[in-house]
Design an enzyme around this catalytic site. Structure first.
Site, PDB file in Angstrom:
ATOM      1  N   HIS A 283     102.554  96.903  -1.541  1.00  0.00           N
ATOM      2  CA  HIS A 283     101.893  96.165  -2.624  1.00  0.00           C
ATOM      3  C   HIS A 283     102.933  95.600  -3.604  1.00  0.00           C
ATOM      4  O   HIS A 283     102.700  95.508  -4.802  1.00  0.00           O
ATOM      5  CB  HIS A 283     100.932  97.099  -3.367  1.00  0.00           C
ATOM      6  CG  HIS A 283      99.645  96.459  -3.783  1.00  0.00           C
ATOM      7  ND1 HIS A 283      98.477  96.619  -3.097  1.00  0.00           N
ATOM      8  CD2 HIS A 283      99.340  95.645  -4.850  1.00  0.00           C
ATOM      9  CE1 HIS A 283      97.503  95.953  -3.714  1.00  0.00           C
ATOM     10  NE2 HIS A 283      98.008  95.346  -4.769  1.00  0.00           N
ATOM     11  N   ARG A 286     103.893  97.904  -6.525  1.00  0.00           N
ATOM     12  CA  ARG A 286     102.988  97.935  -7.681  1.00  0.00           C
ATOM     13  C   ARG A 286     102.042  99.123  -7.700  1.00  0.00           C
ATOM     14  O   ARG A 286     101.332  99.319  -8.665  1.00  0.00           O
ATOM     15  CB  ARG A 286     102.134  96.649  -7.696  1.00  0.00           C
ATOM     16  CG  ARG A 286     102.912  95.412  -7.984  1.00  0.00           C
ATOM     17  CD  ARG A 286     102.120  94.166  -7.660  1.00  0.00           C
ATOM     18  NE  ARG A 286     100.956  93.940  -8.502  1.00  0.00           N
ATOM     19  CZ  ARG A 286     101.004  93.430  -9.724  1.00  0.00           C
ATOM     20  NH1 ARG A 286     102.156  93.107 -10.246  1.00  0.00           N
ATOM     21  NH2 ARG A 286      99.902  93.245 -10.429  1.00  0.00           N
ATOM     22  N   ARG A 318     112.266  87.375  -1.129  1.00  0.00           N
ATOM     23  CA  ARG A 318     112.573  86.316  -2.103  1.00  0.00           C
ATOM     24  C   ARG A 318     113.484  85.236  -1.539  1.00  0.00           C
ATOM     25  O   ARG A 318     113.733  84.233  -2.199  1.00  0.00           O
ATOM     26  CB  ARG A 318     113.306  86.912  -3.325  1.00  0.00           C
ATOM     27  CG  ARG A 318     112.544  87.955  -4.080  1.00  0.00           C
ATOM     28  CD  ARG A 318     111.454  87.345  -4.950  1.00  0.00           C
ATOM     29  NE  ARG A 318     110.794  88.401  -5.681  1.00  0.00           N
ATOM     30  CZ  ARG A 318     109.814  89.169  -5.175  1.00  0.00           C
ATOM     31  NH1 ARG A 318     109.367  88.953  -3.946  1.00  0.00           N
ATOM     32  NH2 ARG A 318     109.282  90.136  -5.891  1.00  0.00           N
TER      33      ARG A 318
HETATM   34  C1  FMN Z   1     100.111  89.719  -9.734  1.00  0.00           C
HETATM   35  C2  FMN Z   1      99.786  90.322  -8.407  1.00  0.00           C
HETATM   36  C3  FMN Z   1      98.462  90.545  -8.050  1.00  0.00           C
HETATM   37  C4  FMN Z   1      98.167  91.101  -6.809  1.00  0.00           C
HETATM   38  N1  FMN Z   1      96.850  91.267  -6.450  1.00  0.00           N
HETATM   39  C5  FMN Z   1      96.551  91.757  -5.226  1.00  0.00           C
HETATM   40  C6  FMN Z   1      95.200  91.870  -4.805  1.00  0.00           C
HETATM   41  O1  FMN Z   1      94.280  91.531  -5.543  1.00  0.00           O
HETATM   42  N2  FMN Z   1      94.971  92.364  -3.572  1.00  0.00           N
HETATM   43  C7  FMN Z   1      95.976  92.746  -2.722  1.00  0.00           C
HETATM   44  O2  FMN Z   1      95.721  93.178  -1.600  1.00  0.00           O
HETATM   45  N3  FMN Z   1      97.267  92.639  -3.104  1.00  0.00           N
HETATM   46  C8  FMN Z   1      97.580  92.142  -4.313  1.00  0.00           C
HETATM   47  N4  FMN Z   1      98.890  92.013  -4.678  1.00  0.00           N
HETATM   48  C9  FMN Z   1      99.938  92.403  -3.735  1.00  0.00           C
HETATM   49  C10 FMN Z   1     100.349  91.220  -2.860  1.00  0.00           C
HETATM   50  O3  FMN Z   1      99.315  90.876  -1.974  1.00  0.00           O
HETATM   51  C11 FMN Z   1     101.578  91.552  -2.018  1.00  0.00           C
HETATM   52  O4  FMN Z   1     101.372  92.730  -1.285  1.00  0.00           O
HETATM   53  C12 FMN Z   1     102.840  91.707  -2.857  1.00  0.00           C
HETATM   54  O5  FMN Z   1     102.839  90.827  -3.939  1.00  0.00           O
HETATM   55  C13 FMN Z   1     104.055  91.434  -1.980  1.00  0.00           C
HETATM   56  O6  FMN Z   1     105.229  91.636  -2.665  1.00  0.00           O
HETATM   57  P1  FMN Z   1     106.087  90.467  -3.374  1.00  0.00           P
HETATM   58  O7  FMN Z   1     105.322  90.092  -4.609  1.00  0.00           O
HETATM   59  O8  FMN Z   1     107.366  91.147  -3.688  1.00  0.00           O
HETATM   60  O9  FMN Z   1     106.198  89.318  -2.403  1.00  0.00           O
HETATM   61  C14 FMN Z   1      99.213  91.458  -5.917  1.00  0.00           C
HETATM   62  C15 FMN Z   1     100.530  91.234  -6.281  1.00  0.00           C
HETATM   63  C16 FMN Z   1     100.840  90.651  -7.506  1.00  0.00           C
HETATM   64  C17 FMN Z   1     102.279  90.400  -7.848  1.00  0.00           C
END
Ligand code: FMN
Length: 412
Positions: A283, A286, A318
């Site tokens: 994620h 996160r 990135r």
């Molecule tokens: C601001 C934000 C909101 C996100 N919201 C979701 C979401 O609603 N559902 C989900 O499956 N992943 C969510 N993600 C995770 C992304 O789908 C993904 O796994 C992640 O951003 C990948 O890493 P990266 O940002 O380093 O490319 C979110 C990520 C960010 C940065």
């Protein structure tokens, strides 16, 4: 006038433009990880531990980065990941992202928690659309979303499974950036100091449809970002289990993907439940701090299920070189989260297009310099990488533990 994001030479430049444009609370919400941000940092440093072993004197003049996913050919080996708040970074940011994806010839994933309704995205953007599903404790509400996604023409359903409970993102509390929004002197000042965002995004919503809302939520629970969620029906789902996936398999006739897998046994269980693919993801660092980086566990997961289903990966990508490393370790394609979010925050659809162009140019250059003509040719032979630390350390560690036990026994 020339789009300002054309002056961004890499994703880090777009990130800097986004940082200047967005209120700090919103920027940090997008940019940062969780707790001590160990996973978030490791998602980047893990790539530095993997090195290239290029081949030379290969005619790469006819190289291509095309990939076929679920029977459809795409021009690049990437797709846009679901991100719930894209619509807060740019007015109807989800449409901007989806249009940029269609233009670039890659799939776009719309998140459950988006600010633009799925039907509107399908109608105004088109292209290859995937829908990401969060399952609520009241399953029937989520199943209704599945039916809507089907009717709106989405081609894949992505079920996110790595968020049993909400993550602990302390900086959001410090910044007063919580949902529901609460107005504090600090965050109001933050917003006032970013007039381009205030006028270009928030005000545009306010004069057209009012405070941004989760437009995909069923009407009885649809609420504004300033309102309190309506009870347990909308909380994260800590009872989600494999039976839910089997049920979704019955409901959804098209491609079904499971997002947030980090263990080969879970990937195997996903195959057993009828999934067409898994997304190896933490994620973007996160959710669970301390979770391994997807790139570190990708080879094990590819070994376990890669010949039976499609393996996608995300978190921390990135650079084009990161994408090429992921593909060389067996991923069929890579999902990009923040990379394109920085793009829309900096310049809407043009900014997202710029992010994708940067990835395309970088992937192309790396493939050429590696002596590789196609994604199918990429393999671990192009890489040099250390043994995962826990694999080499584990035997020594257990041996030490045994020695300790023996010593203690002797002392007693
Ligand atoms: C601001 C934000 C909101 C996100 N919201 C979701 C979401 O609603 N559902 C989900 O499956 N992943 C969510 N993600 C995770 C992304 O789908 C993904 O796994 C992640 O951003 C990948 O890493 P990266 O940002 O380093 O490319 C979110 C990520 C960010 C940065």
């Amino acid at each position: 006038m020339k789009d300002r994001t054309s002056r961004a030479y890499n994703i880090a430049d777009l990130r800097e433009m986004a940082r200047r444009r967005l209120p700090k609370g919103l920027f940090e919400f997008v940019d940062r990880g969780t707790e001590d941000e160990v996973s978030w940092r490791n998602n980047r440093t893990a790539f530095e531990r993997i090195k290239f072993r290029p081949r030379t004197l290969v005619d790469v003049s006819g190289r291509t980065q095309q990939v076929t996913l679920f029977g459809k050919t795409h021009t690049m080996p990437i797709a846009i990941a679901p991100t719930g708040t894209a619509g807060l970074l740019w007015h109807e940011g989800e449409i901007a992202l989806a249009r940029a994806a269609r233009q670039a010839g890659i799939p776009f994933t719309l998140a459950t928690g988006s600010m633009t309704a799925m039907e509107k995205v399908a109608e105004q953007a088109g292209g290859t659309l995937w829908f990401q599903l969060y399952m609520w404790p009241d399953r029937s509400l989520s199943h209704r979303l599945v039916q809507r996604a089907l009717a709106a023409g989405f081609e894949a359903l992505i079920v996110t499974v790595d968020g049993a409970v909400s993550a602990n993102r302390e900086y959001n509390l410090r910044n007063g950036f919580t949902i529901p929004f609460s107005f504090t002197r600090r965050n109001v000042t933050d917003v006032l100091m970013h007039p381009r965002w205030l006028l270009g995004v928030l005000t545009r919503y306010l004069v057209t449809m009012g405070m941004p809302r989760y437009e995909n939520y069923p009407s009885e629970i649809k609420y504004k970002v300033t309102a309190r969620p309506m009870g347990r029906s909308q909380m994260k789902n800590d009872s989600l289990n494999w039976e839910d996936l089997r049920q979704l398999r019955k409901l959804w006739p098209h491609t079904l993907l499971v997002k947030g897998v980090l263990h080969p046994q879970d990937a195997t269980l996903a195959v057993d439940c009828g999934a067409d693919g898994v997304i190896v993801s933490n994620h973007g660092g996160r959710n669970l701090d301390g979770a391994v980086s997807p790139i570190e566990v990708l080879p094990e997961i590819v070994d376990a299920v890669g010949s039976r289903i499609t393996v996608l990966v995300d978190s921390g990508f990135r650079r084009g070189s990161d994408v090429v490393k992921g593909l060389a370790l067996g991923a069929h394609a890579v999902l990009i989260g923040r990379g394109t979010l920085y793009g829309i925050a900096a310049g809407g659809e043009a900014g997202a297009a710029r992010a994708l162009a940067i990835f395309r140019e970088e992937i192309d250059r790396v493939m050429a310099l590696l002596g590789c003509r196609s994604v199918a040719e990429l393999g671990a032979d192009y890489l040099s990488r250390p043994e995962p630390a826990w694999q080499s350390a584990a035997p020594a560690h257990s041996a030490l533990r045994l020695l300790d036990t023996a010593r203690t026994a002797a002392e007693i």
